[in-house]
Scaffold this active site. Structure first.
Site, short mmCIF file in Angstrom:
data_model
loop_
_atom_site.label_atom_id
_atom_site.label_comp_id
_atom_site.label_asym_id
_atom_site.label_seq_id
_atom_site.Cartn_x
_atom_site.Cartn_y
_atom_site.Cartn_z
N HIS A 102 0.84 -1.20 0.00
CA HIS A 102 0.00 0.00 0.00
C HIS A 102 0.87 1.24 0.00
O HIS A 102 2.03 1.20 0.40
CB HIS A 102 -0.93 0.01 1.21
N CYS A 105 5.27 -6.16 31.38
CA CYS A 105 6.48 -6.94 31.61
C CYS A 105 7.46 -6.09 32.40
O CYS A 105 7.22 -4.89 32.59
CB CYS A 105 7.10 -7.41 30.29
#
Length: 667
Positions: free
Chosen positions: A72, A179
């Site tokens: 694209h 995390c």
């Protein structure tokens, strides 16, 4: 059909190519589709459109799993948003990790049509995760059938009232991902859960508690959710918001590896009155602990400790780098000078008076301002470093008891420093403070006292309990353990110290920013002392070994690019800088895609580097920064030799593993 503001359909039958041989490269395929657009009058310059699309391909591959590609671009040679389509035989590589693509959509939008461009991409991407839609594209017999399929997802018909009601009733879930460092796993887990929710037709809203921030879940979103997913390796911030909600809890890696299962479990939990729930009462200020039975105590304890380490790291990085800069400007003697921690008067007693009286700095003696600046940086860094153990203890306590645990946790950390307990004392004190605060928060009190519990009662009594225990019972034993460990490290010589380097190297490369990596890093930074040669060697081994994985994967993708996909080669180019900066997470994309071959290879390289650092007595006075803190490295040449050797070993190992072994089933 779907139309734009100019009333032109986005896709028509003359923009479709079925079962065609379009060459062997992504550029040849894009060229064939661009020719269709030119023939239909959708572009004024096919070559210009091809160049724009290929420039976008150069940024990152547009291949998707499942044999799909969506090249694209926005181009000045396009006047209206257009989709061209090709179903290929044979398929062509667009950089997807699982192989070439046979379904290719070329999305071309006007240069000013950013919103429409993104709308088309979003509509197609959401449709392409549905297996039945992809199967329909492959089964379409005519260009007309295919246009109808694509038009249906770009411009869907309004839902009937019954369908709207059904959509309003579909399962709604919220999730939190986090995390220890909040750099990689946090966002990988979030994306995996979002895609799984789309596949299951479940409404999911995710809050990422990462280092680059994120949008917090609104109170209404949480209230309307049937269940919550905690995919975290650290404590969840403000967990009491979810009190009473059914909960599915795990580490971030499960969300990355098994997102569909977690979504299904959350949907099931939402309908199960006996499902584990986040404890506490909605709106209650007291801490909310983990849902009973949702996580084992081993996992829970790991999350608690990693929360402390996660919040400690910014103090380590900022303070340590400021200290290193102080050395750069004022020399290493600043650490041993009686005035080293006092910027006013450092190096020359008259300097402080000179500045304090408002005189100009332009007439200082040669080197005077550099020395003064170095002393300031050294002092600020030292003050930041003083919070290392208190922050570790404070946020360990926070992970257990939420906000009421912060004050007693910091107090416990300060006491640990005062009695000489070091980071071990900080860990013990943080655990005691947190569980004490949690216990006090569960005591039943009159309504008039509840408002004072989290801000006065819990911090007061938890601080009192942990302070008394640390001073009266635990201070001397913890200090003895810390001093004994320090003496043992200082006494290591020969094979013993090399073995320690090997162990630290293995730990740093085992999980690339995970718990084991963070444990080794915390061990090094918490004991860092510029007057202690053993601690400086440990810091050097830990940082050098942590730099190996991203540098090794960058080297491997450079010397043997054919073994890696285009996205991996792009990650490899970025990994050069990440490795040089001591960001081990730069190797995570490779380890996630092929753990059984990448991780052991990285560990081999890390062990070599760690052993060589110790063997050649390399030291490091800064806890972060990679090669950019070269001025803080003792025996810099040997540091570079050890780093190069480990990088070469790891790169060679991963190349050989990929060349002579089959792809692991779980890779």
């Amino acid at each position: 059909m779907s139309t734009t503001d100019t009333a032109q359909p986005v896709i028509t039958t003359d923009l479709v190519l079925l079962d065609a041989d379009a060459g062997t490269s992504n550029q040849s395929v894009i060229g064939r589709i661009a020719a269709l657009l030119a023939g239909a009058g959708r572009t004024s310059d096919a070559d210009g459109l091809i160049a724009a699309a290929m420039a976008r391909e150069a940024q990152s591959a547009t291949g998707l799993p499942g044999g799909i590609a969506i090249p694209h671009c926005r181009s000045a040679f396009v006047d209206t948003p257009t989709i061209g389509f090709a179903r290929l035989a044979p398929a062509v590589d667009f950089g997807a990790p699982d192989g070439p693509a046979d379904l290719v959509f070329l999305i071309a939008a006007p240069e000013s049509g950013g919103a429409e461009h993104l709308k088309l991409l979003s509509s197609l991407a959401r449709a392409l995760v549905r297996k039945e839609f992809v199967a329909s594209l492959r089964a379409a017999k005519t260009a007309g059938e295919l246009v109808a399929l694509v038009d249906g997802v770009i411009n869907p018909a309004p839902a009937a009232p019954a369908e709207t009601a059904a959509a309003a009733k579909k399962a709604s879930i919220v999730a939190v991902t986090a995390c220890p460092t909040g750099i990689a796993h946090t966002y990988m887990a979030a994306d995996a859960l979002k895609l799984a929710a789309e596949r299951a037709d479940v409404a999911l809203t995710v809050e990422t508690q990462g280092s680059s921030g994120g949008t917090a879940l609104s109170a209404d979103t949480i209230a309307n959710a049937g269940a919550v997913i905690f995919a975290t390796d650290v404590g969840v911030k403000d967990k009491q918001r979810f009190a009473g909600k059914p909960v599915i809890a795990s580490g971030v890696k499960r969300a990355i590896n098994e997102p569909d299962k977690m979504i299904a479990e959350a949907v099931s939990a939402a309908a199960d009155p006996d499902a584990p729930r986040v404890s506490g009462t909605a709106g209650e200020a007291a801490a909310a602990s983990s849902a009973a039975g949702s996580l084992g105590w081993g996992t829970r304890l790991r999350q608690i400790l990693l929360t402390g380490v996660s919040y400690m790291i910014p103090f380590v990085a900022a303070g340590g780098l400021l200290i290193a800069l102080g050395f750069l400007f004022a020399g290493y003697d600043i650490a041993n000078s009686p005035d080293g921690a006092k910027p006013v008067g450092f190096g020359m007693n008259s300097l402080g008076a000179h500045i304090a009286t408002g005189n100009s700095l332009t007439d200082l003696p040669a080197g005077g301002f550099a020395q003064y600046l170095g002393a300031v940086l050294f002092t600020v860094g030292g003050l930041a470093f003083m919070f290392l153990v208190p922050a570790l203890a404070g946020y360990i306590s926070f992970a257990i008891a939420d906000r009421p645990g912060i004050a007693p946790g910091f107090t416990a950390g300060a006491v640990a420093v005062f009695v000489g307990g070091g980071f071990i004392g900080g860990i013990v004190g943080g655990l005691i403070a947190g569980f004490t605060a949690l216990w006090i928060s569960k005591v039943s009190v009159p309504q008039w006292l509840r408002g004072l519990m989290p801000v006065v009662v819990i911090p007061l009594f938890a601080s009192l309990v942990v302070g008394l225990l640390m001073f009266l019972l635990l201070g001397r034993p913890l200090a003895a353990i810390t001093s004994g460990l320090t003496n043992w490290l200082n006494g290591l010589t020969g094979a013993s110290v090399i073995l320690l380097g090997v162990i630290l190297g293995l730990m740093m490369c085992f999980d690339l920013g995970g718990p084991v990596n963070k444990a080794a890093y915390a061990f090094a930074t918490a004991g860092l002392n510029v007057a202690d040669p053993a601690s400086l060697r440990i810091m050097a081994a830990v940082m050098a070994a942590g730099m190996v994985p991203p540098l090794a994967m960058a080297l491997a993708t450079t010397v043997r690019p054919g073994m890696f996909s285009e996205p991996e080669r792009e990650n490899g180019r970025a990994a050069w800088l990440l490795g040089a900066s001591f960001i081990s997470e730069g190797a995570i994309p490779f380890a996630a895609a092929d753990p059984l071959r990448v991780i052991p290879s990285m560990m081999a390289g890390g062990a070599v580097t760690g052993a060589m650092i110790m063997a050649f007595n390399v030291t490091l006075k800064a806890p972060h920064g990679g090669i950019f803190v070269f001025f803080a490295i003792g025996h810099l040449v040997w540091f570079l030799v050890a780093l190069a050797a480990g990088t070469a070993v790891a790169a060679l190992a991963v190349v050989l593993a990929k060349q002579f072994t089959k792809t692991p089933v779980n890779a």
